[in-house]
Design a protein around this motif. Structure first.
Motif, mmCIF file in Angstrom:
data_model
loop_
_atom_site.group_PDB
_atom_site.id
_atom_site.type_symbol
_atom_site.label_atom_id
_atom_site.label_comp_id
_atom_site.label_asym_id
_atom_site.label_seq_id
_atom_site.Cartn_x
_atom_site.Cartn_y
_atom_site.Cartn_z
ATOM 1 N N TRP A 1 0.773 -1.226 0.000
ATOM 2 C CA TRP A 1 0.000 0.000 0.000
ATOM 3 C C TRP A 1 0.814 1.292 0.000
ATOM 4 O O TRP A 1 0.271 2.352 -0.304
ATOM 5 N N PHE B 1 -5.514 4.112 2.684
ATOM 6 C CA PHE B 1 -4.430 3.648 1.830
ATOM 7 C C PHE B 1 -5.027 3.379 0.448
ATOM 8 O O PHE B 1 -6.170 2.925 0.335
ATOM 9 N N THR B 2 -4.273 3.659 -0.599
ATOM 10 C CA THR B 2 -4.744 3.401 -1.960
ATOM 11 C C THR B 2 -3.665 2.662 -2.761
ATOM 12 O O THR B 2 -2.474 2.764 -2.455
ATOM 13 N N LYS B 3 -4.121 1.948 -3.768
ATOM 14 C CA LYS B 3 -3.204 1.226 -4.654
ATOM 15 C C LYS B 3 -3.752 1.254 -6.072
ATOM 16 O O LYS B 3 -4.908 0.882 -6.301
ATOM 17 N N SER C 1 -3.769 -7.735 -1.229
ATOM 18 C CA SER C 1 -3.620 -6.390 -0.666
ATOM 19 C C SER C 1 -4.609 -6.165 0.476
ATOM 20 O O SER C 1 -4.253 -5.610 1.522
ATOM 21 N N ILE D 1 -3.897 -5.547 4.983
ATOM 22 C CA ILE D 1 -4.295 -4.371 5.766
ATOM 23 C C ILE D 1 -4.889 -4.767 7.116
ATOM 24 O O ILE D 1 -5.150 -3.892 7.962
#
Length: 225
Positions: free
Chosen positions: A147, A179-181, A200, A204
């Motif tokens: 992330w 959080f970003t992806k 992913s 987290i």
């Protein structure tokens, strides 16, 4: 698991919709859109099945394609993306998952987008008291590799009642904890896309576990549930 819900044709349709964002064009192609929407719903259902192996999901939501233009300067009637979210079960499990599919702009996100004022104050008070556990979790190798760093809107200075010189003010002044992806179009239509997202999302969990603990207890560690 084979990715059967997201295709090159879906991305191509969204790209055309962005260029022809009007009711006449969409009305003529609504049947085609419904097919792509059904594919995305199938994808979200398959992803939920994966999530249920390691989390408890209470609700799946697929967002409508129609934009609310009442208070927006942008009067285009349709979104140029497909998006959905998963809500974790019950008051004890906090945090959420989000999936956004858009040509050249696809991404997933996790965390706390719009915490209510009570939750936001509770998080800030925890960080004010001791941010060590929080920093340890967000710097974990697996989480960071999947992330990167925590993002989100934040105040320019300290919130009211907090010391602007506090050692954790970089965290305290945040209004969101997310959080970003991002993913390329090639990744989105690949057979392994669901597995990539699931990996992913799984990474987290330490962050979600910590935040759930914070938001279900008071500063003395006593349960609020």
């Amino acid at each position: 698991m084979k990715n059967t819900g997201l295709t090159f044709e879906t991305l191509a349709f969204l790209k055309q919709l962005e260029k022809n964002n009007n009711r006449e064009w969409f009305a003529e192609r609504k049947t085609i859109f419904k097919e792509h929407e059904a594919g995305f719903k199938s994808f979200m259902s398959d992803l939920k099945d994966q999530l249920l192996f390691h989390d408890e999901i209470e609700k799946t939501k697929v967002f409508r394609i129609y934009r609310d233009v009442r208070f927006s300067k942008n009067k285009t009637p349709y979104k140029s993306n497909l998006a959905g979210s998963f809500t974790r079960s019950g008051a004890r499990l906090r945090g959420g998952y989000y999936v956004h599919i858009q040509p050249n702009k696809s991404f997933i996100a996790v965390g706390f987008w719009q915490p209510n004022k009570e939750d936001l104050l509770r998080i800030r008070k925890e960080l004010e008291t001791d941010a060590e556990a929080f920093r340890k979790v967000i710097s974990d190798n697996s989480l960071h590799q999947n992330w990167g760093g925590i993002v989100g809107d934040e105040l320019k200075t300290a919130p009211k009642g907090f010391d602007k010189e506090h050692v954790a003010i970089d965290l305290i002044r945040k209004k969101q904890y997310i959080f970003t992806k991002s993913f390329s179009d090639a990744e989105v239509i690949s057979k392994d896309f669901i597995n990539q997202i699931d990996t992913s999302f799984k990474s987290i969990r330490p962050f979600f576990d910590l935040m759930s603990d914070i938001l279900t207890t008071n500063l003395n560690g006593e349960s609020l549930l």
